[in-house]
Design an enzyme around this catalytic site. Structure first.
Site, PDB file in Angstrom:
ATOM      1  N   SER A   1      29.781 -64.996  93.344  1.00  0.00           N
ATOM      2  CA  SER A   1      29.229 -66.370  93.172  1.00  0.00           C
ATOM      3  C   SER A   1      29.472 -67.290  94.391  1.00  0.00           C
ATOM      4  O   SER A   1      28.820 -66.699  95.334  1.00  0.00           O
ATOM      5  CB  SER A   1      29.996 -67.157  91.850  1.00  0.00           C
ATOM      6  OG  SER A   1      29.230 -68.355  91.358  1.00  0.00           O
TER       7      SER A   1
ATOM      8  N   GLU B   1      20.681 -64.712  84.577  1.00  0.00           N
ATOM      9  CA  GLU B   1      21.285 -65.818  85.138  1.00  0.00           C
ATOM     10  C   GLU B   1      20.523 -66.541  85.971  1.00  0.00           C
ATOM     11  O   GLU B   1      19.364 -66.118  86.495  1.00  0.00           O
ATOM     12  CB  GLU B   1      22.618 -65.125  85.946  1.00  0.00           C
ATOM     13  CG  GLU B   1      22.317 -64.028  87.128  1.00  0.00           C
ATOM     14  CD  GLU B   1      23.603 -63.746  87.697  1.00  0.00           C
ATOM     15  OE1 GLU B   1      24.262 -64.384  88.448  1.00  0.00           O
ATOM     16  OE2 GLU B   1      23.833 -62.537  87.736  1.00  0.00           O
TER      17      GLU B   1
ATOM     18  N   HIS C   1      25.987 -63.961  84.648  1.00  0.00           N
ATOM     19  CA  HIS C   1      26.603 -64.369  85.827  1.00  0.00           C
ATOM     20  C   HIS C   1      28.075 -63.472  86.049  1.00  0.00           C
ATOM     21  O   HIS C   1      28.755 -63.497  85.013  1.00  0.00           O
ATOM     22  CB  HIS C   1      26.673 -65.730  85.974  1.00  0.00           C
ATOM     23  CG  HIS C   1      27.256 -66.294  87.290  1.00  0.00           C
ATOM     24  ND1 HIS C   1      26.632 -66.158  88.396  1.00  0.00           N
ATOM     25  CD2 HIS C   1      28.496 -66.618  87.614  1.00  0.00           C
ATOM     26  CE1 HIS C   1      27.202 -66.709  89.431  1.00  0.00           C
ATOM     27  NE2 HIS C   1      28.600 -66.919  89.061  1.00  0.00           N
TER      28      HIS C   1
END
Length: 195
Positions: A43, A137, A167
């Site tokens: 991320s 995602e 995600h």
């Protein structure tokens, strides 16, 4: 960490500086050869991995042998189509969350600046890169565009898009066989490049 008195703490560029300090410690103090180091992040951590690599390359420092990013957030300007088209199916990342991340990282500024959004950077001369992302995602387009940009820049890049996954699905390895497979695949990639 730098204090921004209007909004609280600003993480840029302190996060990159910290990553560079840690990397240089491994080489200078621990005596590791850069080719015995790989870096990984998920991320926003994927953004940090790439910005660290770019900073090292720009400073003509030795680069690690490889990098692995999971669902990287590499376009803080949020121009990817899946930011909108996957908003109803991504169970982890929301537009509000991305806005919050942006405001903490860089309260004001140009989100297309390559120093905060590596998607807009020259990616040439980076080490081999593995990207994992799920089809469900909002950051799917970040990974797809990153892989394309890296390949066009001559980077040895591997992209794995996991069908039906959200995600950072790797977090769910105790429950998902796909996540366990993804971790095994990443381990094999890193082992190959670290030998």
């Amino acid at each position: 960490m730098r204090q921004n008195f209007s909004t609280g703490f600003q993480l840029y560029p302190a996060a990159i500086e910290d990553a560079l300090t840690a990397y240089q410690w491994l080489i200078n103090e621990s005596g590791l050869n850069s080719l015995k180091i790989a870096i990984a992040g998920d991320s926003a951590g994927g953004n940090l991995v790439l910005e660290t690599l770019l900073s090292l390359r720009n400073a003509e420092k030795a680069l690690p042998s490889a990098a692995f990013v999971i669902s990287p957030y590499v376009d803080l300007a949020r121009t990817g189509k899946t930011i909108q088209t996957k908003a109803d199916v991504d169970l982890m990342v929301t537009l509000d969350l991305l806005e919050s991340i942006n405001s903490m990282y860089l309260p004001s500024g140009n989100f297309q600046d390559p120093e905060v959004s590596p998607l807009y950077a020259d990616l040439s001369k980076l080490p081999p890169l593995l990207i994992h992302v799920g089809t469900e995602e909002v950051l799917l387009d970040d990974s797809l565009r990153l892989a394309r940009q890296a390949a066009l820049a001559g980077v040895a890049v591997e992209l794995k898009v996991w069908h039906g996954m959200i995600h950072c699905m790797h977090l769910f390895a105790p429950m998902l066989s796909e996540a366990r497979d993804a971790i095994s695949e990443a381990g094999a990639f890193l082992k190959h490049h670290l030998k």
